[in-house]
Design a protein around this motif. Structure first.
Motif, PDB file in Angstrom:
ATOM      1  N   CYS A 126      -9.486   3.537   7.105  1.00  0.00           N
ATOM      2  CA  CYS A 126     -10.261   2.305   7.177  1.00  0.00           C
ATOM      3  C   CYS A 126     -11.616   2.616   7.789  1.00  0.00           C
ATOM      4  O   CYS A 126     -11.866   3.738   8.248  1.00  0.00           O
ATOM      5  CB  CYS A 126      -9.525   1.209   7.956  1.00  0.00           C
TER       6      CYS A 126
ATOM      7  N   GLN B  98     -10.915   3.142   0.896  1.00  0.00           N
ATOM      8  CA  GLN B  98     -10.360   4.489   1.017  1.00  0.00           C
ATOM      9  C   GLN B  98     -11.381   5.550   0.612  1.00  0.00           C
ATOM     10  O   GLN B  98     -11.635   6.499   1.354  1.00  0.00           O
ATOM     11  CB  GLN B  98      -9.104   4.607   0.150  1.00  0.00           C
TER      12      GLN B  98
ATOM     13  N   ILE C 109      -3.955   6.972   4.670  1.00  0.00           N
ATOM     14  CA  ILE C 109      -4.832   5.839   4.390  1.00  0.00           C
ATOM     15  C   ILE C 109      -5.895   5.755   5.475  1.00  0.00           C
ATOM     16  O   ILE C 109      -5.617   6.007   6.660  1.00  0.00           O
ATOM     17  CB  ILE C 109      -4.012   4.536   4.312  1.00  0.00           C
TER      18      ILE C 109
ATOM     19  N   PHE D 117      -9.060  -1.907  -1.756  1.00  0.00           N
ATOM     20  CA  PHE D 117      -8.306  -0.790  -1.174  1.00  0.00           C
ATOM     21  C   PHE D 117      -8.894   0.543  -1.608  1.00  0.00           C
ATOM     22  O   PHE D 117      -9.122   1.438  -0.792  1.00  0.00           O
ATOM     23  CB  PHE D 117      -6.838  -0.874  -1.587  1.00  0.00           C
TER      24      PHE D 117
ATOM     25  N   ASN E 137      -7.554  -2.564   5.309  1.00  0.00           N
ATOM     26  CA  ASN E 137      -6.611  -1.455   5.550  1.00  0.00           C
ATOM     27  C   ASN E 137      -6.397  -1.184   7.033  1.00  0.00           C
ATOM     28  O   ASN E 137      -5.703  -0.213   7.379  1.00  0.00           O
ATOM     29  CB  ASN E 137      -7.068  -0.135   4.886  1.00  0.00           C
TER      30      ASN E 137
ATOM     31  N   ALA F  71       0.815  -1.213   0.000  1.00  0.00           N
ATOM     32  CA  ALA F  71       0.000   0.000   0.000  1.00  0.00           C
ATOM     33  C   ALA F  71       0.850   1.265   0.000  1.00  0.00           C
ATOM     34  O   ALA F  71       0.487   2.268  -0.629  1.00  0.00           O
ATOM     35  CB  ALA F  71      -0.935   0.000   1.208  1.00  0.00           C
TER      36      ALA F  71
END
Length: 383
Positions: free
Chosen positions: A127, A95, A125, A91, A164, A44
């Motif tokens: 979650c 996000q 990032i 992902f 994540n 990531a």
């Protein structure tokens, strides 16, 4: 091999998004993703800034560094990214459609300014903590709770199956309070907030899946999302993520189909390509039909969304129908490839195992079936 030529209905801008995402997936992801899957890793830190630079993070949101693309453009991007791997699309979905969407919809101006530009650029990032170990499809009975202590909030509980989770700079955590379900922004490193990755997965291996633990986590008042109370907050975000899955599943299915077609043209048995046998052609024909139908469903729901007319029931229709179609295609493609279909030399078994997770998350097949059942009969079968 798109016999219905569904993509002819795309605008020039949507085709540009399609081609950009397809090139990125082919050049940056596909050469490596089988190894990531086998090793159980997702890089990531390397990929997030690249995805941000291309405008794929929060691309359907406006302002704060977000591109403000249309629903169909976002869907097309999800399709092309998931053609590489469901973990990549997951992902992007978590996000943009979950973490960023929650802040964009329900956050204060200060929260938006603090987080959204960095998240859109892939420099931070996020979650989304809703599912719990004992409460997946029934979030109304979540055990995670937040209580007032002076001007602060104290959070306790745990969340499970969080994409994540361990790499997130901020977690959007939903908790029960005396005033209904509230959303909280929990930055990485907050005392009492810990994460633990889920290992030994046989699905979505090129994706980070974690458990979040909150043990007397103290947060200030400005950590709450002020714009919503009750389950309509997290459920509204889930509808955004489910929409991306409607398109993404087509990408996984298409990858399996294209692999099966190429294999059927070149693999010889009994002195000729197996694509010349009726049973193989029947499998390929039904794959083509399923992909065409799924593409039409996705495009129709996308146009409804752009017109502000889409309903949660329509999103459930698309998620249920398209994921099941993609999983059926993957299984048929695996049978065309025979024993070769179970190796990571080809993408089919990877997509097939990933789609088992996609079938479950963002609302299980059973839950979406009951959503449609209630829409049809007017009677709820949940309780």
């Amino acid at each position: 091999m798109d016999l219905l030529r569904v993509d002819d209905q795309l605008t020039d801008e949507e085709r540009l998004v399609r081609d950009t995402a397809r090139r990125y997936a082919a050049d940056r992801i596909e050469p490596h993703v089988a190894d990531w899957f086998e090793e159980g890793v997702f890089p990531a830190a390397e990929l997030a800034p690249e995805l941000g630079e291309l405008g794929f993070l929060g691309m359907h949101l406006s302002g704060y560094g977000c591109p403000g693309a249309g629903a169909v453009a976002y869907g097309v991007a999800c399709r092309e990214l998931e053609a590489a791997d469901s973990g990549l699309r997951s992902f992007v979905s978590v996000q943009g459609s979950l973490a960023m969407s929650a802040i964009h919809k329900y956050g204060s101006e200060e929260q938006k300014q603090e987080w959204l530009p960095r998240m859109a650029a892939g420099r931070a990032i996020g979650c989304f903590g809703l599912t719990e170990p004992d409460h997946g499809s029934d979030p109304a009975n979540m055990r995670t709770h937040a209580k007032r202590e002076g001007s602060d909030w104290i959070l306790n509980g745990s969340k499970m199956w969080i994409t994540n989770g361990s790499i997130a700079d901020v977690a959007v955590v939903w908790a029960r309070t005396d005033d209904g379900v509230r959303g909280f922004l929990v930055p990485r490193g907050t005392p009492g907030f810990t994460t633990r990755d889920v290992h030994k997965k046989l699905s979505l291996r090129a994706s980070v899946t974690s458990e979040l633990s909150l043990d007397d986590v103290r947060l200030p008042e400005d950590a709450t999302l002020p714009g919503v109370r009750g389950l309509r907050g997290p459920l509204g975000c889930l509808s955004e993520a489910r929409y991306g899955i409607i398109w993404g599943a087509i990408g996984a299915g298409r990858s399996c189909y294209e692999t099966a077609v190429e294999y059927a043209r070149t693999r010889e048995q009994f002195g000729r390509p197996i694509g010349g046998f009726q049973l193989t052609q029947e499998k390929l024909a039904w794959m083509e039909v399923a992909l065409g139908q799924a593409g039409l469903v996705a495009l129709h729901i996308g146009r409804l969304k752009e017109a502000g007319k889409v309903t949660p029931q329509q999103v459930s229709f698309g998620k249920l129908a398209n994921v099941r179609a993609a999983l059926d295609i993957a299984r048929q493609a695996r049978s065309v490839l025979g024993a070769n279909g179970v190796t990571l030399e080809y993408p089919v078994i990877r997509h097939m195992t990933n789609l088992e997770s996609v079938l479950t998350y963002e609302g299980t097949q059973e839950v979406h079936t009951l959503v449609l059942g209630e829409a049809i009969t007017g009677l709820s079968a949940y309780r």
